[in-house]
Motif scaffolding. Structure first.
Motif, PDB file in Angstrom:
ATOM      1  N   MET A   1       0.838  -1.196   0.000  1.00  0.00           N
ATOM      2  CA  MET A   1       0.000   0.000   0.000  1.00  0.00           C
ATOM      3  C   MET A   1       0.869   1.240   0.000  1.00  0.00           C
ATOM      4  N   PHE A   2       0.338   2.359  -0.248  1.00  0.00           N
ATOM      5  CA  PHE A   2       1.064   3.635  -0.295  1.00  0.00           C
ATOM      6  C   PHE A   2       0.393   4.629   0.632  1.00  0.00           C
ATOM      7  N   CYS A   3       1.169   5.556   1.130  1.00  0.00           N
ATOM      8  CA  CYS A   3       0.631   6.601   2.017  1.00  0.00           C
ATOM      9  C   CYS A   3      -0.243   7.515   1.200  1.00  0.00           C
ATOM     10  N   ILE A   4      -1.380   7.832   1.786  1.00  0.00           N
ATOM     11  CA  ILE A   4      -2.330   8.676   1.036  1.00  0.00           C
ATOM     12  C   ILE A   4      -1.946  10.136   1.126  1.00  0.00           C
ATOM     13  N   HIS A   5      -0.902  10.454   1.939  1.00  0.00           N
ATOM     14  CA  HIS A   5      -0.498  11.851   2.097  1.00  0.00           C
ATOM     15  C   HIS A   5       0.768  12.173   1.312  1.00  0.00           C
ATOM     16  N   CYS A   6       1.804  11.270   1.413  1.00  0.00           N
ATOM     17  CA  CYS A   6       3.085  11.577   0.740  1.00  0.00           C
ATOM     18  C   CYS A   6       3.430  10.576  -0.342  1.00  0.00           C
ATOM     19  N   GLY A   7       2.705   9.441  -0.461  1.00  0.00           N
ATOM     20  CA  GLY A   7       2.954   8.462  -1.501  1.00  0.00           C
ATOM     21  C   GLY A   7       4.049   7.464  -1.170  1.00  0.00           C
ATOM     22  N   GLN A   8       4.552   7.440   0.081  1.00  0.00           N
ATOM     23  CA  GLN A   8       5.592   6.510   0.475  1.00  0.00           C
ATOM     24  C   GLN A   8       5.017   5.103   0.502  1.00  0.00           C
ATOM     25  N   LYS A   9       5.819   4.127  -0.042  1.00  0.00           N
ATOM     26  CA  LYS A   9       5.387   2.742  -0.017  1.00  0.00           C
ATOM     27  C   LYS A   9       5.475   2.204   1.400  1.00  0.00           C
ATOM     28  N   LEU A  10       4.383   1.557   1.855  1.00  0.00           N
ATOM     29  CA  LEU A  10       4.280   1.073   3.234  1.00  0.00           C
ATOM     30  C   LEU A  10       3.834  -0.369   3.235  1.00  0.00           C
ATOM     31  N   PRO A  11       4.040  -1.082   4.361  1.00  0.00           N
ATOM     32  CA  PRO A  11       3.508  -2.440   4.492  1.00  0.00           C
ATOM     33  C   PRO A  11       1.958  -2.393   4.502  1.00  0.00           C
ATOM     34  N   ASP A  12       1.351  -3.552   4.178  1.00  0.00           N
ATOM     35  CA  ASP A  12      -0.103  -3.572   4.087  1.00  0.00           C
ATOM     36  C   ASP A  12      -0.770  -3.348   5.433  1.00  0.00           C
ATOM     37  N   ASN A  13      -0.124  -3.686   6.527  1.00  0.00           N
ATOM     38  CA  ASN A  13      -0.758  -3.551   7.840  1.00  0.00           C
ATOM     39  C   ASN A  13      -0.314  -2.295   8.579  1.00  0.00           C
ATOM     40  N   ALA A  14       0.364  -1.361   7.905  1.00  0.00           N
ATOM     41  CA  ALA A  14       0.857  -0.141   8.564  1.00  0.00           C
ATOM     42  C   ALA A  14      -0.296   0.784   8.869  1.00  0.00           C
ATOM     43  N   LYS A  15      -0.237   1.392  10.087  1.00  0.00           N
ATOM     44  CA  LYS A  15      -1.263   2.341  10.489  1.00  0.00           C
ATOM     45  C   LYS A  15      -0.777   3.770  10.350  1.00  0.00           C
ATOM     46  N   PHE A  16       0.615   3.990  10.409  1.00  0.00           N
ATOM     47  CA  PHE A  16       1.196   5.326  10.274  1.00  0.00           C
ATOM     48  C   PHE A  16       2.289   5.289   9.216  1.00  0.00           C
ATOM     49  N   CYS A  17       2.465   6.363   8.538  1.00  0.00           N
ATOM     50  CA  CYS A  17       3.502   6.433   7.507  1.00  0.00           C
ATOM     51  C   CYS A  17       4.844   6.668   8.188  1.00  0.00           C
ATOM     52  N   ASN A  18       5.893   5.865   7.835  1.00  0.00           N
ATOM     53  CA  ASN A  18       7.218   6.022   8.430  1.00  0.00           C
ATOM     54  C   ASN A  18       7.986   7.164   7.773  1.00  0.00           C
ATOM     55  N   GLN A  19       7.408   7.812   6.776  1.00  0.00           N
ATOM     56  CA  GLN A  19       8.069   8.921   6.115  1.00  0.00           C
ATOM     57  C   GLN A  19       7.553  10.255   6.662  1.00  0.00           C
ATOM     58  N   CYS A  20       6.141  10.409   6.634  1.00  0.00           N
ATOM     59  CA  CYS A  20       5.575  11.704   7.092  1.00  0.00           C
ATOM     60  C   CYS A  20       4.892  11.582   8.440  1.00  0.00           C
ATOM     61  N   GLY A  21       4.673  10.347   8.930  1.00  0.00           N
ATOM     62  CA  GLY A  21       4.088  10.149  10.239  1.00  0.00           C
ATOM     63  C   GLY A  21       2.565  10.305  10.280  1.00  0.00           C
TER      64      GLY A  21
END
Length: 293
Positions: A1-21
Motif C-alpha cells: 500500500m502507499f501513504c495517502i499523504h506523501c505516496g511513500q510505499k508502506l507495508p499492508d498492515n501499517a497504520k502510520f507512515c514512516n516517512q511523514c508520520g
C-alpha cells in the motif's frame, strides 16, 4: 500500500507512515468506498424505476393517440347536418294593404319552418307556421301602418336551434294605388273543342281591364261565357290584364282539351252496326271468302 499523504510505499498492515508520520486510515477509506458503492447502487435502482415509469407513460400515451382507438371511440357519435334553405322568393315585391302574395321556398335537413313578418326595426308583426317546402303559397300582407315590411324564412334543426335565411324579402306598400287582380277563374279547366266555359274576374284599382280572348275593355268585376276553340294551341292560355297610371298586372288561366270519348264511341258503334248488317245480309261471308282467296 502507499501513504495517502506523501505516496511513500508502506507495508499492508501499517497504520502510520514512516516517512511523514500521518495515519493511513485504511479502514476508514474502505468504509467510504463501501458507502459510495451503496449510494451508486441506490441511484441506479432509482434510475431504473424512473426509466420504467417513462416507458409505461409513453406506451400509454401512444395507445391514447392511436387513430384507430379514437375512431373506435367516436364511431357511434351522431353526425350533425346543418339545415339549408335552397331558395326563398315571392311573385312581386310590392302589395296593397290586405293583398295576397305568393311565396315559394325549398329547404333541406329541417324539422320546422316559419315565416316571420317584421318592420324596419325588427319588431315582429306576424309569425306563420309553414311547411318545409312550398310552391305559390298564398299569404295575405298587412303593413300595420308601415311603409314596407321584411319577410324572413326561419328554419329549425333537429336540436331546436333556429337559423335565419340571410336573404330576406322586402315588400313595399303601394298605398292602394297599384292595380290588383283579386281573382280570375273559370268554371272548368278541361273541355272539348268548341265547348263553352264561363270566366269570372274581380279587379281593384284599375282604369283598364282586358282579356286575351274577349274583345274590348271589361268592367272591374264581371262574368262572361265564351266558346273555346283549340285551333291555335293546346293547352290554351287565357290572360287577364289590369292597368292604370301606376303599373300593370297580368294573370293567366290554362285550359286543356279533353279526349273526345263520345266521338270515339260513336265511331265504334257505327263500325259494329255495319259489320252486323253485313253478316245478316250474307255479304260478310262473300267478303271473307274473297279475302281468303
Amino acid at each position: 500500500m502507499f501513504c495517502i499523504h506523501c505516496g511513500q510505499k508502506l507495508p499492508d498492515n501499517a497504520k502510520f507512515c514512516n516517512q511523514c508520520g500521518e495515519p493511513c486510515f485504511v479502514h476508514e477509506a474502505k468504509d467510504n468506498i463501501t458507502e459510495k458503492a451503496n449510494w451508486e447502487s441506490v441511484e441506479n435502482i432509482k434510475g431504473t424505476i424512473f426509466d420504467s415509469y417513462l416507458d409505461d407513460d409513453v406506451s400509454e400515451n401512444a395507445r391514447w393517440d392511436c387513430p384507430s382507438y379514437i375512431k373506435e371511440e367516436k364511431k357511434d357519435l351522431p353526425t350533425y347536418i346543418a339545415p339549408e334553405v335552397i331558395y326563398f322568393k315571392v311573385n312581386k315585391d310590392y302589395a296593397n294593404e290586405g293583398e295576397c302574395l305568393f311565396f315559394s321556398w325549398d329547404t333541406q335537413n329541417t324539422t320546422k319552418a316559419i315565416i316571420s313578418i317584421e318592420n324596419l326595426f325588427s319588431s315582429v308583426l306576424q309569425v306563420i307556421n309553414v311547411p318545409e317546402r312550398a310552391e305559390q303559397q298564398a299569404i295575405f300582407i298587412f303593413f300595420h301602418s308601415e311603409d314596407h315590411i321584411i319577410i324572413k324564412l326561419q328554419v329549425y334543426d333537429a336540436l331546436g336551434n333556429k337559423i335565419d335565411y340571410p336573404n330576406s324579402l322586402y315588400i313595399y306598400k303601394t298605398e292602394n294605388s297599384h292595380p290588383v287582380i283579386l281573382s280570375f277563374l273559370a268554371n272548368k279547366y278541361a273541355i272539348h273543342d268548341n265547348e263553352t266555359i264561363e270566366l269570372s274576374w274581380n279587379v281593384k284599382n284599375a282604369t283598364k281591364v282586358t282579356c286575351s280572348i274577349i274583345e274590348g275593355e271589361l268592367e272591374l268585376y264581371g262574368k262572361k261565357t265564351i266558346t273555346i276553340s283549340f285551333e291555335r294551341e293546346i293547352p290554351l292560355n287565357i290572360y287577364l290584364n289590369a292597368e292604370n297610371e301606376h303599373g300593370r298586372e297580368k294573370k293567366c288561366l290554362h285550359i286543356d282539351m279533353k279526349d273526345n270519348l263520345t266521338t270515339k264511341i260513336l265511331i265504334i258503334l257505327i263500325i259494329l252496326i255495319v259489320v252486323i248488317g253485313a253478316i245478316l245480309s250474307g255479304e260478310f261471308n262473300d267478303l271473307f271468302s274473297l279475302f281468303i282467296k
